[in-house]
Motif scaffolding. Structure first.
Motif, PDB file in Angstrom:
ATOM      1  N   THR A 108      -2.119 -17.168  -9.347  1.00 49.67           N
ATOM      2  CA  THR A 108      -1.899 -15.963 -10.137  1.00 49.67           C
ATOM      3  C   THR A 108      -3.038 -14.974  -9.957  1.00 49.67           C
ATOM      4  N   VAL A 109      -4.287 -15.470  -9.986  1.00 50.66           N
ATOM      5  CA  VAL A 109      -5.444 -14.592  -9.811  1.00 50.66           C
ATOM      6  C   VAL A 109      -5.444 -13.978  -8.413  1.00 50.66           C
ATOM      7  N   ARG A 110      -5.126 -14.793  -7.413  1.00 54.73           N
ATOM      8  CA  ARG A 110      -5.069 -14.261  -6.046  1.00 54.73           C
ATOM      9  C   ARG A 110      -4.011 -13.164  -5.944  1.00 54.73           C
ATOM     10  N   LYS A 111      -2.850 -13.379  -6.558  1.00 51.93           N
ATOM     11  CA  LYS A 111      -1.783 -12.384  -6.517  1.00 51.93           C
ATOM     12  C   LYS A 111      -2.223 -11.093  -7.203  1.00 51.93           C
ATOM     13  N   MET A 112      -2.875 -11.223  -8.352  1.00 48.08           N
ATOM     14  CA  MET A 112      -3.331 -10.045  -9.075  1.00 48.08           C
ATOM     15  C   MET A 112      -4.352  -9.268  -8.250  1.00 48.08           C
ATOM     16  N   CYS A 113      -5.321  -9.981  -7.664  1.00 50.68           N
ATOM     17  CA  CYS A 113      -6.351  -9.316  -6.861  1.00 50.68           C
ATOM     18  C   CYS A 113      -5.739  -8.634  -5.638  1.00 50.68           C
ATOM     19  N   THR A 114      -4.771  -9.308  -5.001  1.00 52.36           N
ATOM     20  CA  THR A 114      -4.155  -8.762  -3.793  1.00 52.36           C
ATOM     21  C   THR A 114      -3.298  -7.542  -4.093  1.00 52.36           C
ATOM     22  N   LEU A 115      -2.482  -7.623  -5.137  1.00 50.27           N
ATOM     23  CA  LEU A 115      -1.528  -6.551  -5.430  1.00 50.27           C
ATOM     24  C   LEU A 115      -2.108  -5.436  -6.291  1.00 50.27           C
ATOM     25  N   GLU A 116      -2.971  -5.798  -7.248  1.00 50.47           N
ATOM     26  CA  GLU A 116      -3.419  -4.814  -8.226  1.00 50.47           C
ATOM     27  C   GLU A 116      -4.812  -4.250  -7.932  1.00 50.47           C
ATOM     28  N   LEU A 117      -5.679  -5.041  -7.265  1.00 45.34           N
ATOM     29  CA  LEU A 117      -7.062  -4.615  -7.069  1.00 45.34           C
ATOM     30  C   LEU A 117      -7.386  -4.248  -5.630  1.00 45.34           C
ATOM     31  N   LEU A 118      -6.843  -5.004  -4.682  1.00 44.88           N
ATOM     32  CA  LEU A 118      -7.260  -4.845  -3.293  1.00 44.88           C
ATOM     33  C   LEU A 118      -6.143  -4.330  -2.388  1.00 44.88           C
ATOM     34  N   SER A 119      -5.117  -3.737  -2.962  1.00 48.08           N
ATOM     35  CA  SER A 119      -4.037  -3.173  -2.152  1.00 48.08           C
ATOM     36  C   SER A 119      -4.538  -1.938  -1.400  1.00 48.08           C
ATOM     37  N   SER A 120      -3.849  -1.569  -0.330  1.00 48.35           N
ATOM     38  CA  SER A 120      -4.268  -0.407   0.463  1.00 48.35           C
ATOM     39  C   SER A 120      -4.215   0.869  -0.380  1.00 48.35           C
ATOM     40  N   VAL A 121      -3.229   0.949  -1.278  1.00 48.69           N
ATOM     41  CA  VAL A 121      -3.124   2.140  -2.141  1.00 48.69           C
ATOM     42  C   VAL A 121      -4.344   2.247  -3.047  1.00 48.69           C
ATOM     43  N   LYS A 122      -4.752   1.121  -3.632  1.00 45.52           N
ATOM     44  CA  LYS A 122      -5.898   1.136  -4.535  1.00 45.52           C
ATOM     45  C   LYS A 122      -7.186   1.442  -3.775  1.00 45.52           C
ATOM     46  N   ILE A 123      -7.361   0.822  -2.619  1.00 50.00           N
ATOM     47  CA  ILE A 123      -8.569   1.055  -1.827  1.00 50.00           C
ATOM     48  C   ILE A 123      -8.634   2.515  -1.371  1.00 50.00           C
ATOM     49  N   ASN A 124      -7.496   3.070  -0.954  1.00 47.91           N
ATOM     50  CA  ASN A 124      -7.473   4.464  -0.492  1.00 47.91           C
ATOM     51  C   ASN A 124      -7.766   5.450  -1.608  1.00 47.91           C
ATOM     52  N   SER A 125      -7.500   5.044  -2.864  1.00 50.67           N
ATOM     53  CA  SER A 125      -7.765   5.949  -3.980  1.00 50.67           C
ATOM     54  C   SER A 125      -9.255   6.213  -4.152  1.00 50.67           C
ATOM     55  N   PHE A 126     -10.092   5.368  -3.542  1.00 50.60           N
ATOM     56  CA  PHE A 126     -11.536   5.536  -3.633  1.00 50.60           C
ATOM     57  C   PHE A 126     -12.121   6.190  -2.373  1.00 50.60           C
ATOM     58  N   GLN A 127     -11.273   6.736  -1.511  1.00 47.44           N
ATOM     59  CA  GLN A 127     -11.758   7.314  -0.259  1.00 47.44           C
ATOM     60  C   GLN A 127     -12.740   8.457  -0.506  1.00 47.44           C
ATOM     61  N   GLY A 128     -12.420   9.322  -1.461  1.00 47.53           N
ATOM     62  CA  GLY A 128     -13.312  10.433  -1.773  1.00 47.53           C
ATOM     63  C   GLY A 128     -14.671   9.961  -2.248  1.00 47.53           C
ATOM     64  N   MET A 129     -14.676   8.914  -3.077  1.00 46.64           N
ATOM     65  CA  MET A 129     -15.937   8.353  -3.569  1.00 46.64           C
ATOM     66  C   MET A 129     -16.768   7.796  -2.424  1.00 46.64           C
ATOM     67  N   ARG A 130     -16.112   7.106  -1.482  1.00 47.18           N
ATOM     68  CA  ARG A 130     -16.845   6.522  -0.360  1.00 47.18           C
ATOM     69  C   ARG A 130     -17.480   7.606   0.505  1.00 47.18           C
ATOM     70  N   LYS A 131     -16.756   8.695   0.727  1.00 48.52           N
ATOM     71  CA  LYS A 131     -17.314   9.808   1.495  1.00 48.52           C
ATOM     72  C   LYS A 131     -18.509  10.408   0.772  1.00 48.52           C
ATOM     73  N   GLU A 132     -18.390  10.526  -0.543  1.00 50.59           N
ATOM     74  CA  GLU A 132     -19.476  11.081  -1.347  1.00 50.59           C
ATOM     75  C   GLU A 132     -20.735  10.232  -1.239  1.00 50.59           C
TER      76      GLU A 132
END
Length: 232
Positions: free
Chosen positions: A60-84
């Protein structure tokens, strides 16, 4: 090869054929991590993704981390922060070059990674003095060294309470610092009224806190355990 380390039976896999048996054919049988006396303190009884025992909770924890925390959509939402943060690093290096001073790139890149991770997991960067007088790096190193050091109590349970190496005492002290820090972060997120900011990992996990409408049964201890391992 079969060994006995203290009272713990141990198998040494020393051939590709044997490795395939352990890591592929019978993978589920050997998937669980051993219960470590030192690790249980900072991981809240090994409730994180790395050290949790294999079973329904780990899946369950692996599924939550994969789908809710580490998905490509979630990671891409921080693209601006990473550039900053990357721009801040470049400007810092330029300033060092202009001043004619040596620039420790290893330290700079390490700080960049820590700052990015802090903002993705916790929503903002934290100064060392907000964490502990010893700072993030020192406490993280202390935690990792203590977990990685072979503990006599893990191999000879009868002497575990004596803590002959002092590892349990050290880890309890480290755990106390991390626990206070994570409690502060969770409280800040619970009390936050800013609805426009990008939701960080703690925000996502808090949406499942106490919810009966999701399979992710999560509490504050699990949030802290998962936050610790993601940050590490």
């Amino acid at each position: 090869m079969f060994l006995r380390l203290g009272f713990i039976p141990t198998i040494v896999v020393s051939s590709p054929q044997a490795a395939e048996q352990f890591l592929k054919t019978h993978d589920l049988v050997f998937a669980s991590r051993p219960l470590l006396l030192t690790a249980k303190h900072v991981t809240y009884g090994q409730k994180n993704l790395i050290l949790a025992q294999y079973g329904s909770y780990w899946r369950t924890v692996r599924k939550m981390c994969t789908l809710e925390l580490l998905s490509s959509v979630k990671i891409n939402s921080f693209q601006g922060m990473r550039k900053e943060e990357l721009n801040l690093l470049i400007e810092s290096i330029k300033a060092g070059v202009a001043a004619g001073v040596a620039v420790d790139l290893s330290s700079k890149v390490s700080s960049l990674n820590a700052d990015m991770t802090c903002r993705m997991v916790f929503g903002k960067k934290y100064a060392d003095e907000e964490f502990d007088e010893r700072g993030f790096k020192a406490m993280m190193q202390e935690a990792m060294v203590s977990i990685a050091t072979p503990n006599l109590g893990d191999f000879i349970p009868q002497i575990a309470s004596l803590d002959l190496q002092g590892l349990t005492k050290r880890m309890k002290a480290v755990s106390k610092v991390f626990d206070a820090f994570f409690e502060k972060i969770i409280d800040e997120h619970v009390q936050s009224k800013d609805e426009k900011r990008t939701k960080d990992f703690v925000d996502v996990m808090l949406t499942f806190l106490g919810s009966e409408e999701t399979e992710y049964k999560i509490d504050r201890e699990r949030i802290k355990a998962i936050s610790f391992v993601i940050f590490v």
